[in-house]
Write a protein that holds these residues in place. Structure first.
Motif, short mmCIF file in Angstrom:
data_model
loop_
_atom_site.label_atom_id
_atom_site.label_comp_id
_atom_site.label_asym_id
_atom_site.label_seq_id
_atom_site.Cartn_x
_atom_site.Cartn_y
_atom_site.Cartn_z
N ALA A 96 1.14 -1.22 -0.07
CA ALA A 96 0.04 -0.11 -0.07
C ALA A 96 0.91 1.17 -0.04
CB ALA A 96 -0.92 0.15 1.18
N LEU A 97 2.11 1.29 0.79
CA LEU A 97 2.94 2.32 0.66
C LEU A 97 3.58 2.41 -0.54
CD1 LEU A 97 4.40 2.24 4.22
CD2 LEU A 97 3.16 3.84 3.53
N VAL A 98 3.64 1.29 -1.27
CA VAL A 98 4.39 1.46 -2.60
C VAL A 98 3.59 2.11 -3.71
CG1 VAL A 98 5.40 0.10 -4.60
CG2 VAL A 98 5.95 -0.47 -2.11
N VAL A 99 2.29 1.87 -3.55
CA VAL A 99 1.06 2.52 -4.30
C VAL A 99 1.34 4.08 -4.16
CG1 VAL A 99 -1.09 2.94 -4.92
CG2 VAL A 99 -0.44 0.57 -4.52
N LEU A 100 1.21 4.17 -2.70
CA LEU A 100 1.36 5.63 -2.33
C LEU A 100 2.72 6.55 -3.01
CD1 LEU A 100 0.40 8.09 -0.75
CD2 LEU A 100 1.60 7.43 1.13
N ILE A 101 3.85 5.65 -2.95
CA ILE A 101 4.97 6.24 -3.67
C ILE A 101 4.77 6.51 -5.07
CG2 ILE A 101 7.48 5.52 -4.30
CD1 ILE A 101 7.35 4.02 -1.50
N GLY A 117 11.52 5.87 -7.69
CA GLY A 117 10.36 5.05 -7.14
C GLY A 117 10.83 3.61 -6.97
N ALA A 118 11.13 2.94 -7.94
CA ALA A 118 11.48 1.47 -8.03
C ALA A 118 12.56 1.39 -6.69
CB ALA A 118 12.11 1.06 -9.04
N LEU A 119 13.60 2.16 -6.48
CA LEU A 119 14.51 1.86 -5.35
C LEU A 119 13.79 2.14 -3.92
CD1 LEU A 119 17.48 3.90 -7.00
CD2 LEU A 119 17.25 1.09 -6.58
N GLY A 122 11.42 -0.84 -3.10
CA GLY A 122 12.03 -1.78 -2.76
C GLY A 122 12.65 -1.64 -1.28
N LEU A 123 13.05 -0.52 -0.83
CA LEU A 123 13.57 -0.30 0.33
C LEU A 123 12.48 -0.41 1.35
CD1 LEU A 123 15.92 0.51 2.23
CD2 LEU A 123 15.57 2.90 1.68
N THR A 124 11.28 0.35 1.00
CA THR A 124 9.96 0.22 1.87
C THR A 124 9.66 -1.14 2.10
OG1 THR A 124 9.35 2.39 0.90
CG2 THR A 124 7.69 1.03 1.92
N HIS A 125 9.38 -2.15 1.12
CA HIS A 125 9.12 -3.36 1.28
C HIS A 125 9.85 -4.21 2.39
CE1 HIS A 125 9.03 -7.60 0.31
NE2 HIS A 125 7.56 -7.82 0.30
N PHE A 126 11.40 -3.92 2.01
CA PHE A 126 12.40 -4.58 2.94
C PHE A 126 12.28 -4.37 4.27
CE2 PHE A 126 16.89 -4.18 4.54
CZ PHE A 126 17.14 -5.41 4.49
N LEU A 127 12.23 -2.61 4.50
CA LEU A 127 12.16 -2.30 5.91
C LEU A 127 10.81 -2.95 6.63
CD1 LEU A 127 13.33 1.17 5.60
CD2 LEU A 127 14.66 -0.88 6.56
N MET A 168 14.45 -8.18 -5.34
CA MET A 168 13.08 -7.17 -5.37
C MET A 168 13.34 -6.10 -5.81
SD MET A 168 10.13 -6.61 -2.79
CE MET A 168 8.66 -6.18 -3.89
N LEU A 169 14.92 -5.39 -5.56
CA LEU A 169 15.30 -4.11 -6.36
C LEU A 169 15.27 -4.27 -7.94
CD1 LEU A 169 17.96 -2.57 -4.25
CD2 LEU A 169 15.73 -1.75 -4.42
N ALA A 170 16.07 -5.45 -8.01
CA ALA A 170 16.20 -6.03 -9.73
C ALA A 170 15.11 -6.06 -10.38
CB ALA A 170 17.12 -7.00 -9.72
#
Length: 199
Positions: A96-101, A117-119, A122-127, A168-170
């Motif tokens: 949901a935060l990725v959609v917001l990003i 945005g892609a980076l 990935g960081l948001t999901h990871f954390l 995930m970043l890739a």
């Protein structure tokens, strides 16, 4: 005008569903490569292109849910807790935060904004996802014991997740290039795909 908006909406939904289908087709077991999927890029794409905020969250999260249910009932059946997996809400909060990003950072599609945005996605999901793993006291695969409930345990949880993070970043970078780049090229050829005043 309304017909053009409907065509654009139909295409956006189709791209979102195709990303979920592609995730199902390339999934082959629980490995770091499991994170090399278009799901993160799909969430960014939805946030960026859907004008309606409800649709921007609904279609990517619904696609994630459907693909999760299929995977948890087939390939990952040993890890399922009912329809999904334990702690799914951490993953969904991250997406949901990725959609917001996507909706905030990629209002204007550019190479720089899509890469950033892609980076950040990935960081948001990871954390968030790995914080959930640690808070739920899941098992450290190197010791077979739950992660220790201290800062060292949290750092170890994040450290062991780095291979998944890298993939995930890739995936975010490559699939974002495909989704955003492909849509923008198609928009140049078919103006009906351009952003209308409401859709």
């Amino acid at each position: 005008m309304k017909e053009k908006a409907n065509i654009r909406l139909f295409i956006l939904i189709g791209i979102t569903l195709f990303a979920g289908l592609w995730r199902l087709l390339i999934s082959a077991g629980h490995t770091p490569m499991s994170n090399f999927t278009p799901i993160g890029a799909m969430a960014l794409f939805g946030g960026s292109y859907f004008i309606s905020r409800v649709r921007a969250y609904l279609f990517p999260l619904l696609t994630l849910f459907i693909s999760d249910v299929v995977l948890m009932q087939t390939i990952y059946a040993g890890h399922s807790k009912g329809l999904l997996y334990d702690g799914w809400y951490w993953t969904y909060a991250a997406f949901a935060l990725v959609v917001l990003i996507g909706s905030v950072l990629i209002k204007k599609v550019s190479i720089k904004n899509v890469i950033l945005g892609a980076l950040l996605a990935g960081l948001t999901h990871f954390l968030i996802a790995n914080l959930g793993v640690w808070l739920r006291g899941l098992t450290d695969v190197t010791t077979g014991l739950p992660y220790t409930r201290d800062f060292a345990g949290l750092i170890k949880c994040y450290t062991l997740a780095i291979p998944y993070f890298k993939n995930m970043l890739a995936g975010n970078l490559i699939y974002s290039a495909i989704l955003f780049g492909g849509y923008e090229l198609a928009r140049l050829r078919f103006p009906v795909l351009s952003r209308p005043s409401a859709a």
